[in-house]
Write a protein that holds these residues in place. Structure first.
Motif, PDB file in Angstrom:
ATOM      1  N   TYR A  18      22.869  48.145  42.116  1.00 19.53           N
ATOM      2  CA  TYR A  18      22.718  47.393  40.888  1.00 19.53           C
ATOM      3  C   TYR A  18      22.317  48.389  39.801  1.00 19.53           C
ATOM      4  O   TYR A  18      21.854  49.491  40.105  1.00 19.53           O
ATOM      5  CB  TYR A  18      21.641  46.316  41.048  1.00 19.53           C
ATOM      6  CG  TYR A  18      21.927  45.360  42.179  1.00 19.53           C
ATOM      7  CD1 TYR A  18      21.758  45.753  43.511  1.00 19.53           C
ATOM      8  CD2 TYR A  18      22.380  44.061  41.934  1.00 19.53           C
ATOM      9  CE1 TYR A  18      22.040  44.884  44.560  1.00 19.53           C
ATOM     10  CE2 TYR A  18      22.659  43.194  42.973  1.00 19.53           C
ATOM     11  CZ  TYR A  18      22.480  43.608  44.275  1.00 19.53           C
ATOM     12  OH  TYR A  18      22.769  42.748  45.306  1.00 19.53           O
ATOM     13  N   GLN A  71      20.668  48.798  35.576  1.00 19.76           N
ATOM     14  CA  GLN A  71      20.060  48.183  34.403  1.00 19.76           C
ATOM     15  C   GLN A  71      20.015  49.222  33.304  1.00 19.76           C
ATOM     16  O   GLN A  71      19.357  50.270  33.444  1.00 19.76           O
ATOM     17  CB  GLN A  71      18.651  47.670  34.728  1.00 19.76           C
ATOM     18  CG  GLN A  71      18.020  46.900  33.599  1.00 19.76           C
ATOM     19  CD  GLN A  71      16.772  46.164  34.041  1.00 19.76           C
ATOM     20  OE1 GLN A  71      16.199  46.429  35.105  1.00 19.76           O
ATOM     21  NE2 GLN A  71      16.337  45.211  33.245  1.00 19.76           N
ATOM     22  N   THR A 100      19.594  37.190  45.156  1.00 16.32           N
ATOM     23  CA  THR A 100      18.790  38.353  44.792  1.00 16.32           C
ATOM     24  C   THR A 100      18.348  39.097  46.052  1.00 16.32           C
ATOM     25  O   THR A 100      17.911  38.474  47.014  1.00 16.32           O
ATOM     26  CB  THR A 100      17.549  37.902  44.002  1.00 16.32           C
ATOM     27  OG1 THR A 100      17.978  37.213  42.824  1.00 16.32           O
ATOM     28  CG2 THR A 100      16.707  39.106  43.586  1.00 16.32           C
ATOM     29  N   LYS A 142      19.172  45.541  28.574  1.00 20.51           N
ATOM     30  CA  LYS A 142      20.057  44.604  29.271  1.00 20.51           C
ATOM     31  C   LYS A 142      19.440  44.169  30.590  1.00 20.51           C
ATOM     32  O   LYS A 142      18.532  44.805  31.109  1.00 20.51           O
ATOM     33  CB  LYS A 142      21.423  45.248  29.502  1.00 20.51           C
ATOM     34  CG  LYS A 142      22.182  45.571  28.228  1.00 20.51           C
ATOM     35  CD  LYS A 142      23.583  46.069  28.536  1.00 20.51           C
ATOM     36  CE  LYS A 142      24.355  46.345  27.257  1.00 20.51           C
ATOM     37  NZ  LYS A 142      25.734  46.828  27.546  1.00 20.51           N
ATOM     38  N   THR A 143      19.964  43.071  31.123  1.00 19.30           N
ATOM     39  CA  THR A 143      19.501  42.611  32.421  1.00 19.30           C
ATOM     40  C   THR A 143      20.170  43.423  33.535  1.00 19.30           C
ATOM     41  O   THR A 143      21.220  44.031  33.333  1.00 19.30           O
ATOM     42  CB  THR A 143      19.823  41.128  32.629  1.00 19.30           C
ATOM     43  OG1 THR A 143      21.243  40.948  32.490  1.00 19.30           O
ATOM     44  CG2 THR A 143      19.110  40.258  31.598  1.00 19.30           C
ATOM     45  N   ARG A 144      19.523  43.407  34.689  1.00 16.13           N
ATOM     46  CA  ARG A 144      20.070  44.131  35.826  1.00 16.13           C
ATOM     47  C   ARG A 144      21.365  43.465  36.285  1.00 16.13           C
ATOM     48  O   ARG A 144      21.450  42.234  36.384  1.00 16.13           O
ATOM     49  CB  ARG A 144      19.059  44.143  36.973  1.00 16.13           C
ATOM     50  CG  ARG A 144      19.397  45.104  38.088  1.00 16.13           C
ATOM     51  CD  ARG A 144      18.249  45.213  39.082  1.00 16.13           C
ATOM     52  NE  ARG A 144      17.034  45.708  38.435  1.00 16.13           N
ATOM     53  CZ  ARG A 144      15.917  46.000  39.110  1.00 16.13           C
ATOM     54  NH1 ARG A 144      15.880  45.869  40.432  1.00 16.13           N
ATOM     55  NH2 ARG A 144      14.848  46.425  38.465  1.00 16.13           N
ATOM     56  N   GLU A 145      22.384  44.270  36.570  1.00 18.86           N
ATOM     57  CA  GLU A 145      23.675  43.728  36.971  1.00 18.86           C
ATOM     58  C   GLU A 145      24.132  44.344  38.287  1.00 18.86           C
ATOM     59  O   GLU A 145      23.773  45.471  38.625  1.00 18.86           O
ATOM     60  CB  GLU A 145      24.728  44.004  35.891  1.00 18.86           C
ATOM     61  CG  GLU A 145      25.005  45.473  35.638  1.00 18.86           C
ATOM     62  CD  GLU A 145      26.146  45.691  34.643  1.00 18.86           C
ATOM     63  OE1 GLU A 145      26.783  44.712  34.220  1.00 18.86           O
ATOM     64  OE2 GLU A 145      26.404  46.864  34.301  1.00 18.86           O
TER      65      GLU A 145
END
Length: 121
Positions: free
Chosen positions: A37, A39, A107, A43-46
């Motif tokens: 993942y 980040q 998650t 920004k949000t974690r992707e």
């Protein structure tokens, strides 16, 4: 105590390559899914890419064809690698290793500490 420890990362010019590795310790079970993942600032974690215990892979459309995920399921330690080719400045982010014990698509149960990847233009 389960731990995920990442290595690799660093600074590279656009078009270059990097390899990230993540090794588990302390787990007496095999993870169903391991993945990477990222980040970036603000920004949000992707999700970047995942791989199941059986080797099924998924890639985010933004990295498909450029990144390759692989996994080594050795006894008592599992390693997931991410080969990143043709890197772009927009790939700059902190990259995290994540692992799911029982369920995919949720998650991760465990996270690594993160490793910085910076791509200069």
């Amino acid at each position: 105590q389960v731990r995920l420890v990442e290595s690799g990362g660093g600074l590279v010019q656009a078009g270059g390559s990097l390899r990230l590795s993540c090794a588990s310790s302390g787990n007496i079970f095999s993870f169903l899914v391991m993945g990477w993942y990222r980040q970036s600032s603000g920004k949000t974690r992707e999700l970047v890419a995942t791989i199941t215990r059986d080797g099924m892979t998924y890639y985010s459309p933004s990295v498909k064809g450029r990144f390759t995920i692989s996994r080594d399921n050795a006894k008592n330690t599992e390693t997931v690698n991410l080969r990143m080719d043709r890197l772009k400045p927009e790939d700059t982010a902190v990259y995290y290793c994540g692992a799911n014990v029982r369920f995919a698509g949720v998650t991760p149960d465990y996270w690594g500490q993160g490793t910085q990847v910076a791509v200069s233009s």
